[in-house]
Design a protein around this motif. Structure first.
Motif, PDB file in Angstrom:
ATOM      1  N   HIS A  30       2.651 -32.672  27.966  1.00 40.59           N
ATOM      2  CA  HIS A  30       3.397 -32.221  26.789  1.00 40.59           C
ATOM      3  C   HIS A  30       3.346 -30.696  26.648  1.00 40.59           C
ATOM      4  N   GLY A  31       2.917 -30.029  27.720  1.00 38.23           N
ATOM      5  CA  GLY A  31       2.937 -28.567  27.786  1.00 38.23           C
ATOM      6  C   GLY A  31       4.043 -28.127  28.719  1.00 38.23           C
ATOM      7  N   GLY A  32       3.684 -27.805  29.964  1.00 37.67           N
ATOM      8  CA  GLY A  32       4.685 -27.365  30.925  1.00 37.67           C
ATOM      9  C   GLY A  32       5.764 -28.390  31.199  1.00 37.67           C
ATOM     10  N   ASN A  33       5.428 -29.667  31.175  1.00 42.22           N
ATOM     11  CA  ASN A  33       6.436 -30.705  31.394  1.00 42.22           C
ATOM     12  C   ASN A  33       7.440 -30.770  30.251  1.00 42.22           C
ATOM     13  N   ARG A  34       7.045 -30.246  29.108  1.00 37.75           N
ATOM     14  CA  ARG A  34       7.950 -30.180  27.958  1.00 37.75           C
ATOM     15  C   ARG A  34       8.736 -28.868  27.930  1.00 37.75           C
ATOM     16  N   THR A  35       8.045 -27.770  28.222  1.00 35.50           N
ATOM     17  CA  THR A  35       8.660 -26.449  28.045  1.00 35.50           C
ATOM     18  C   THR A  35       9.283 -25.877  29.309  1.00 35.50           C
ATOM     19  N   GLY A  36       8.820 -26.320  30.475  1.00 33.90           N
ATOM     20  CA  GLY A  36       9.336 -25.783  31.728  1.00 33.90           C
ATOM     21  C   GLY A  36       8.646 -24.524  32.205  1.00 33.90           C
ATOM     22  N   ARG A  37       7.550 -24.146  31.559  1.00 34.19           N
ATOM     23  CA  ARG A  37       6.790 -22.966  31.979  1.00 34.19           C
ATOM     24  C   ARG A  37       5.301 -23.314  32.040  1.00 34.19           C
ATOM     25  N   MET A  38       4.629 -22.842  33.073  1.00 36.43           N
ATOM     26  CA  MET A  38       3.209 -23.112  33.249  1.00 36.43           C
ATOM     27  C   MET A  38       2.394 -22.674  32.029  1.00 36.43           C
ATOM     28  N   PHE A  39       1.473 -23.542  31.595  1.00 40.20           N
ATOM     29  CA  PHE A  39       0.541 -23.258  30.505  1.00 40.20           C
ATOM     30  C   PHE A  39       1.251 -22.862  29.205  1.00 40.20           C
ATOM     31  N   THR A  40       2.416 -23.393  28.983  1.00 43.76           N
ATOM     32  CA  THR A  40       3.178 -23.031  27.783  1.00 43.76           C
ATOM     33  C   THR A  40       3.310 -24.228  26.850  1.00 43.76           C
ATOM     34  N   GLY A  41       2.936 -24.013  25.581  1.00 46.23           N
ATOM     35  CA  GLY A  41       3.096 -25.055  24.592  1.00 46.23           C
ATOM     36  C   GLY A  41       1.932 -26.007  24.476  1.00 46.23           C
ATOM     37  N   ASP A  42       0.753 -25.629  25.012  1.00 47.40           N
ATOM     38  CA  ASP A  42      -0.418 -26.485  24.846  1.00 47.40           C
ATOM     39  C   ASP A  42      -1.636 -25.610  24.562  1.00 47.40           C
ATOM     40  N   ARG A  43      -2.756 -26.244  24.229  1.00 43.53           N
ATOM     41  CA  ARG A  43      -3.932 -25.477  23.808  1.00 43.53           C
ATOM     42  C   ARG A  43      -4.595 -24.750  24.964  1.00 43.53           C
ATOM     43  N   SER A  44      -4.485 -25.278  26.170  1.00 47.37           N
ATOM     44  CA  SER A  44      -5.005 -24.544  27.322  1.00 47.37           C
ATOM     45  C   SER A  44      -4.257 -23.225  27.476  1.00 47.37           C
ATOM     46  N   GLY A  45      -2.951 -23.292  27.313  1.00 43.29           N
ATOM     47  CA  GLY A  45      -2.146 -22.077  27.394  1.00 43.29           C
ATOM     48  C   GLY A  45      -2.464 -21.095  26.284  1.00 43.29           C
ATOM     49  N   ASP A  46      -2.787 -21.618  25.100  1.00 40.51           N
ATOM     50  CA  ASP A  46      -3.158 -20.723  23.994  1.00 40.51           C
ATOM     51  C   ASP A  46      -4.338 -19.844  24.391  1.00 40.51           C
ATOM     52  N   VAL A  47      -5.317 -20.446  25.037  1.00 39.96           N
ATOM     53  CA  VAL A  47      -6.512 -19.695  25.452  1.00 39.96           C
ATOM     54  C   VAL A  47      -6.165 -18.714  26.570  1.00 39.96           C
ATOM     55  N   LEU A  48      -5.406 -19.184  27.551  1.00 37.53           N
ATOM     56  CA  LEU A  48      -5.097 -18.341  28.709  1.00 37.53           C
ATOM     57  C   LEU A  48      -4.244 -17.140  28.331  1.00 37.53           C
ATOM     58  N   TYR A  49      -3.165 -17.364  27.600  1.00 38.64           N
ATOM     59  CA  TYR A  49      -2.272 -16.250  27.291  1.00 38.64           C
ATOM     60  C   TYR A  49      -2.897 -15.260  26.313  1.00 38.64           C
ATOM     61  N   GLN A  50      -3.740 -15.730  25.417  1.00 38.79           N
ATOM     62  CA  GLN A  50      -4.445 -14.803  24.548  1.00 38.79           C
ATOM     63  C   GLN A  50      -5.336 -13.876  25.380  1.00 38.79           C
ATOM     64  N   ALA A  51      -6.034 -14.453  26.355  1.00 38.06           N
ATOM     65  CA  ALA A  51      -6.906 -13.644  27.210  1.00 38.06           C
ATOM     66  C   ALA A  51      -6.086 -12.675  28.060  1.00 38.06           C
ATOM     67  N   LEU A  52      -4.969 -13.130  28.581  1.00 39.10           N
ATOM     68  CA  LEU A  52      -4.105 -12.244  29.371  1.00 39.10           C
ATOM     69  C   LEU A  52      -3.601 -11.083  28.521  1.00 39.10           C
ATOM     70  N   TYR A  53      -3.247 -11.384  27.294  1.00 38.81           N
ATOM     71  CA  TYR A  53      -2.803 -10.332  26.369  1.00 38.81           C
ATOM     72  C   TYR A  53      -3.940  -9.371  26.060  1.00 38.81           C
ATOM     73  N   ASP A  54      -5.119  -9.902  25.826  1.00 39.69           N
ATOM     74  CA  ASP A  54      -6.268  -9.068  25.476  1.00 39.69           C
ATOM     75  C   ASP A  54      -6.595  -8.050  26.561  1.00 39.69           C
ATOM     76  N   VAL A  55      -6.393  -8.427  27.829  1.00 45.25           N
ATOM     77  CA  VAL A  55      -6.726  -7.512  28.924  1.00 45.25           C
ATOM     78  C   VAL A  55      -5.513  -6.740  29.433  1.00 45.25           C
ATOM     79  N   GLY A  56      -4.370  -6.915  28.777  1.00 46.36           N
ATOM     80  CA  GLY A  56      -3.195  -6.127  29.118  1.00 46.36           C
ATOM     81  C   GLY A  56      -2.324  -6.683  30.217  1.00 46.36           C
ATOM     82  N   LEU A  57      -2.418  -7.991  30.497  1.00 47.16           N
ATOM     83  CA  LEU A  57      -1.602  -8.591  31.540  1.00 47.16           C
ATOM     84  C   LEU A  57      -0.424  -9.393  30.999  1.00 47.16           C
ATOM     85  N   ALA A  58      -0.347  -9.571  29.690  1.00 53.21           N
ATOM     86  CA  ALA A  58       0.766 -10.293  29.059  1.00 53.21           C
ATOM     87  C   ALA A  58       1.298  -9.481  27.893  1.00 53.21           C
TER      88      ALA A  58
END
Length: 263
Positions: A87-115
């Protein structure tokens, strides 16, 4: 029926090895991946999930297809996970998007300047990645989040071709979880790097440097526990731990910070 769904029905890809080898650009590879029908069990599952849906998303149109990688063609860092979430990538069509795992990953990527932003909700949300691409060894959401060894191996040519296309700029691969770590080793050996024997063992913050077999730059492998809820809810993986791995990846890849987060 949408145009892309019509194309999938009319022109499916049943042999990843042949299709991946014929792709000349990363965008072409991504498009071919979305049409893959090589694994009957995964095809049936991803489509069932997209049809039945989760109650919270019942008004949304699910992607329900294989999920390509996400990020620029000049990536110096690749992040390798496991497979799209039902119900994350299979729903949205983007890796780690729309689920709680993605929430953690993208926040960290943003924090270090990669997103460019701290969350990833849907394909059209404006998110961009800086010198970083997110991908996986398995492109379809598997039942119980567990692809079979055969499904992993069938999907391997997609990742091998993707990393081969990133070869001119790729310097670091961050692997999230033991499954991705094990699945990645034969891919690297088939691409442009020498995997030592015995193979490097997975463990959080594990680091291995793989010499090139094509005369190019070596590749650094970094490991992190997966950003699954099982790990993040229990504290096995904290945001600080993930940021430390990503900062190390930036250092090894020579990627500069592009913004200052609010952290």
């Amino acid at each position: 029926m949408s145009d892309i769904t019509s194309r999938l029905v009319a022109d499916p890809v049943g042999d990843p090895a042949t299709a991946a080898a014929n792709a000349r650009r990363l965008t072409d590879l991504d498009e071919l991946i979305t049409r893959c029908t090589a694994c009957p069990r995964l095809v049936a599952w991803r489509e069932e999930v997209a049809r039945v849906k989760r109650a919270a998303f019942r008004d949304e149109d699910y992607w329900g297809r294989p999920v390509p990688g996400f990020g620029p063609a000049d990536a110096a860092i690749a992040i390798v996970g496991l497979a799209p979430a039902a119900h994350g990538g299979n729903r949205t069509g983007r890796m780690f998007t729309g689920d709680r795992s993605g929430d953690v990953l993208y926040q960290a990527l943003y924090d270090v300047g990669l997103a460019s932003q701290p969350d990833s909700r849907h394909i059209g949300d404006g998110l961009t990645l800086h010198r970083t691409r997110i991908t996986a060894p398995v492109r379809c959401a598997p039942p119980a989040n567990k692809p079979t060894p055969m499904e992993r191996d069938t999907c391997r040519p997609w990742l091998a071709r993707e990393l081969g296309m990133l070869r001119p700029t790729l310097r670091v691969v961050v692997v999230l979880g033991a499954f991705g770590w094990q699945a990645l080793m034969p891919v690297l050996a088939d691409t442009a790097w020498q995997v030592p024997k015995p193979r490097p063992k997975f463990g959080h913050e594990a680091h291995a440097e793989l010499p090139a077999t094509d005369g190019g730059s070596a590749l650094h492998l970094l490991a992190s526990y997966h950003v699954s809820q099982q790990n993040t809810f229990t504290g096995k993986l904290t945001p600080e731990m993930l940021r430390e791995v990503l900062e190390r990846a930036k250092e090894l890849a020579g990627v500069a910070r592009t913004h200052t987060s609010g952290r």
